[in-house]
Design an enzyme around this catalytic site. Structure first.
Site, mmCIF file in Angstrom:
data_model
loop_
_atom_site.group_PDB
_atom_site.id
_atom_site.type_symbol
_atom_site.label_atom_id
_atom_site.label_comp_id
_atom_site.label_asym_id
_atom_site.label_seq_id
_atom_site.Cartn_x
_atom_site.Cartn_y
_atom_site.Cartn_z
ATOM 1 N N ASP A 105 121.172 -19.175 -11.582
ATOM 2 C CA ASP A 105 122.338 -18.387 -11.146
ATOM 3 C C ASP A 105 122.267 -16.999 -11.761
ATOM 4 O OD1 ASP A 105 124.763 -17.592 -10.151
ATOM 5 O OD2 ASP A 105 125.954 -18.791 -11.537
ATOM 6 N N GLU A 108 128.896 -10.208 -9.861
ATOM 7 C CA GLU A 108 129.468 -11.301 -9.043
ATOM 8 C C GLU A 108 130.297 -12.232 -9.901
ATOM 9 O OE1 GLU A 108 129.937 -15.224 -7.337
ATOM 10 O OE2 GLU A 108 128.760 -14.766 -9.106
ATOM 11 N N GLU A 109 129.823 -12.457 -11.147
ATOM 12 C CA GLU A 109 130.408 -13.535 -11.946
ATOM 13 C C GLU A 109 131.845 -13.281 -12.384
ATOM 14 O OE1 GLU A 109 129.199 -16.278 -12.033
ATOM 15 O OE2 GLU A 109 127.018 -16.238 -12.056
ATOM 16 N N HIS A 116 125.998 -21.978 -15.295
ATOM 17 C CA HIS A 116 126.848 -21.308 -16.307
ATOM 18 C C HIS A 116 126.709 -21.903 -17.704
ATOM 19 C CE1 HIS A 116 129.871 -19.620 -13.060
ATOM 20 N NE2 HIS A 116 128.608 -19.300 -12.830
ATOM 21 N N HIS A 120 122.914 -11.931 -6.520
ATOM 22 C CA HIS A 120 123.520 -11.120 -7.585
ATOM 23 C C HIS A 120 122.637 -11.061 -8.818
ATOM 24 C CE1 HIS A 120 125.262 -14.418 -10.110
ATOM 25 N NE2 HIS A 120 125.470 -15.037 -8.971
HETATM 26 ZN ZN LIG Z 1 125.951 -17.025 -8.777
#
Ligand SMILES: [Zn+2]
Length: 473
Positions: free
Chosen positions: A294, A328-329, A427, A282
């Site tokens: 991420d 995605e998040e 995150h 993503h």
């Molecule tokens: Zn991710």
């Protein structure tokens, strides 16, 4: 059953041979030919780390609806083209547009001291002047539901559950439930706001954000994650029987939907170009860091796998498609849009694999598809065996972006990455380029390349996911 066991034996022998790289016993079908060339080429000439650097330096954080997300989409179109993919294009979709705004937190009783916190994605804000209320602790959703509503009303509910560090990242799934639905659980009991101990494994003062989901049947209350040392202060004070009050000021708000896009590029198959092995990652990220682990790392892994397959003299039979998903998040809108836009050709999607667990080395492969295709899956897993990847008989989960594809029956494969350290940074503001390790990232890229090639060149397919395994909780 007997057939499956014999394939397991072959697979295990393949791993054993790969482990002894010298001597006659070291020769196996996976050690010569295009697969060996591919694995060696990725390890020798990977551009994956440079891809993460370029994305995170040039676009920075890429939360849906933010300017960085648009820069990321333009970056992806350019980077896929430069990497040699064909038919590079965007597929537009509407995405949520949430902004964090100001955020302040402090303990005001028993003594005044600041709290490091971050609003959860999708949270509403407080009133402009903020709110001050007493804290009541619950270790879990179940523990909260056992409390007397009279004791919760008007208070700040504090979820204090601790995430366990594991190689497979399974501690996350266990700990993340209050982040998703805790605010509405608390609101049902009349709470004024919700705080959660960050879902992470570090001990520094960078809070871990992440999405929440409100239940429309109850009032929306503000929700934030406390940095782990700050959560632990609250826990210790409350454990001593102290009355604890906090002040929170959150400026978070949700704006009308914005435009987002999946970015798609193909390595065209040599014999069956209409059949697709999908590699997903993503493109969006949270706003606090730069989305390097991420999911810049996942973007780099699947792009490098496709780039290296594309460089081979002979492409595999089927098309290898890289999809860099939007949102995605906090919504999965990109995944939903891809499955809808490609509904008519999902029966030609023979396998999907997503990279969304940072830069960790791949240690295991597992599958979800027609059980009768287990032998074919074992051949795909064996392609990555020389990299230390073991085949597992457990069902794959598929990544979040694969949920709509699996729901439509598309088989999924997990190339499970070592997530021991991933949730120290996940995150947070610390998810930056400095966290990414080249050797591990390249091993993962090589594993994805080998598995994708083997699946794309396999003589048969992998059937469809059985109906009773298409939906996960
Ligand atoms: Zn991710």
């Amino acid at each position: 059953m007997r057939c499956e066991r014999s394939w397991l034996l072959i697979s295990l022998l393949g791993v054993a041979c790969a482990a002894c790289s010298h001597g006659a016993a070291g020769t196996s079908a996976t050690e010569t030919g295009p697969l060996a060339t591919l694995r060696e080429s990725v390890l020798a000439s990977s551009q994956a780390l440079e891809t993460v650097r370029s994305l995170t330096d040039e676009a920075g954080p890429r939360l849906s609806g933010s300017p960085g997300n648009q820069v990321g989409i333009a970056w992806a179109v350019r980077a896929l083209g430069e990497a040699g993919f064909s038919r590079v294009h965007t597929e537009l979709c509407a995405v949520p547009h949430w902004e964090r705004g100001v955020e302040e937190g402090a303990i005001v009783e028993p003594s005044a001291q600041p709290l490091a916190l971050a609003a959860l994605g999708g949270s509403v804000g407080t009133a402009p002047e903020g709110l001050t209320a007493e804290v009541i602790e619950a270790a879990s959703l179940e523990a909260l539901d056992k409390l007397d509503p009279a004791a919760v009303k008007g208070k700040v509910v504090f979820f204090s559950g601790v995430m366990e560090r594991t190689r497979d990242g399974s501690g996350y799934g266990a700990a993340v439930r209050p982040r998703g639905s805790g605010a509405s659980h608390a609101a049902k009991l009349g709470a004024a706001a919700m705080l959660i101990r960050s879902v992470g494994t570090d001990d520094n003062r960078a809070p871990h954000t992440g999405a929440l989901r409100y239940d429309d049947a109850v009032p929306k209350i503000p929700a934030a994650a406390l940095a782990i040392p700050d959560a632990d202060v609250l826990h210790r004070l409350l454990a001593q029987g102290k009355r604890v009050r906090v002040h929170l000021k959150l400026g978070a708000r949700t704006l009308p939907d914005a435009e987002g896009a999946n970015v798609v590029g193909d390595v065209e198959g040599s014999a069956a170009p209409g059949e697709i092995v999908l590699l997903g990652a993503h493109l969006d990220s949270w706003d606090l860091g730069r989305g390097a682990l991420d999911d810049g790392a996942g973007v780099a892994i699947v792009m490098e796998a496709g780039r290296q397959i594309g460089k081979l003299a002979h492409h595999p039979r089927r098309t290898v498609r890289v999809v860099l998903f939007a949102n995605e998040e906090n919504g999965l809108r990109g995944a939903t849009a891809y499955a809808a836009a490609h509904a008519a050709e999902l029966d030609k999607h023979v396998l999907a694999i997503e990279a969304d667990l940072g830069d960790g080395r791949v240690y295991e492969a597992r599958f979800l598809g027609d059980p009768a295709s287990a032998p074919a899956f074992r051949v795909v897993a064996a392609a990555a065996a020389p990299l230390g990847v073991l085949a597992s008989g457990d069902d794959a989960h598929g990544g979040s972006d694969l949920i709509p594809l699996v729901a439509a029956g598309v088989p999924a494969m997990d190339l499970r990455q070592d997530a021991t350290h991933y949730f120290d940074f996940h995150h947070t503001a610390n998810d930056t380029f400095e966290r990414v390790h080249k050797a591990d990232l390249d091993q993962a890229a090589a594993a994805f390349a080998a598995a994708a090639y083997a699946a794309a060149d396999a003589p048969g397919d992998f059937g469809r996911v059985p109906a009773d395994k298409r939906h996960r909780d």
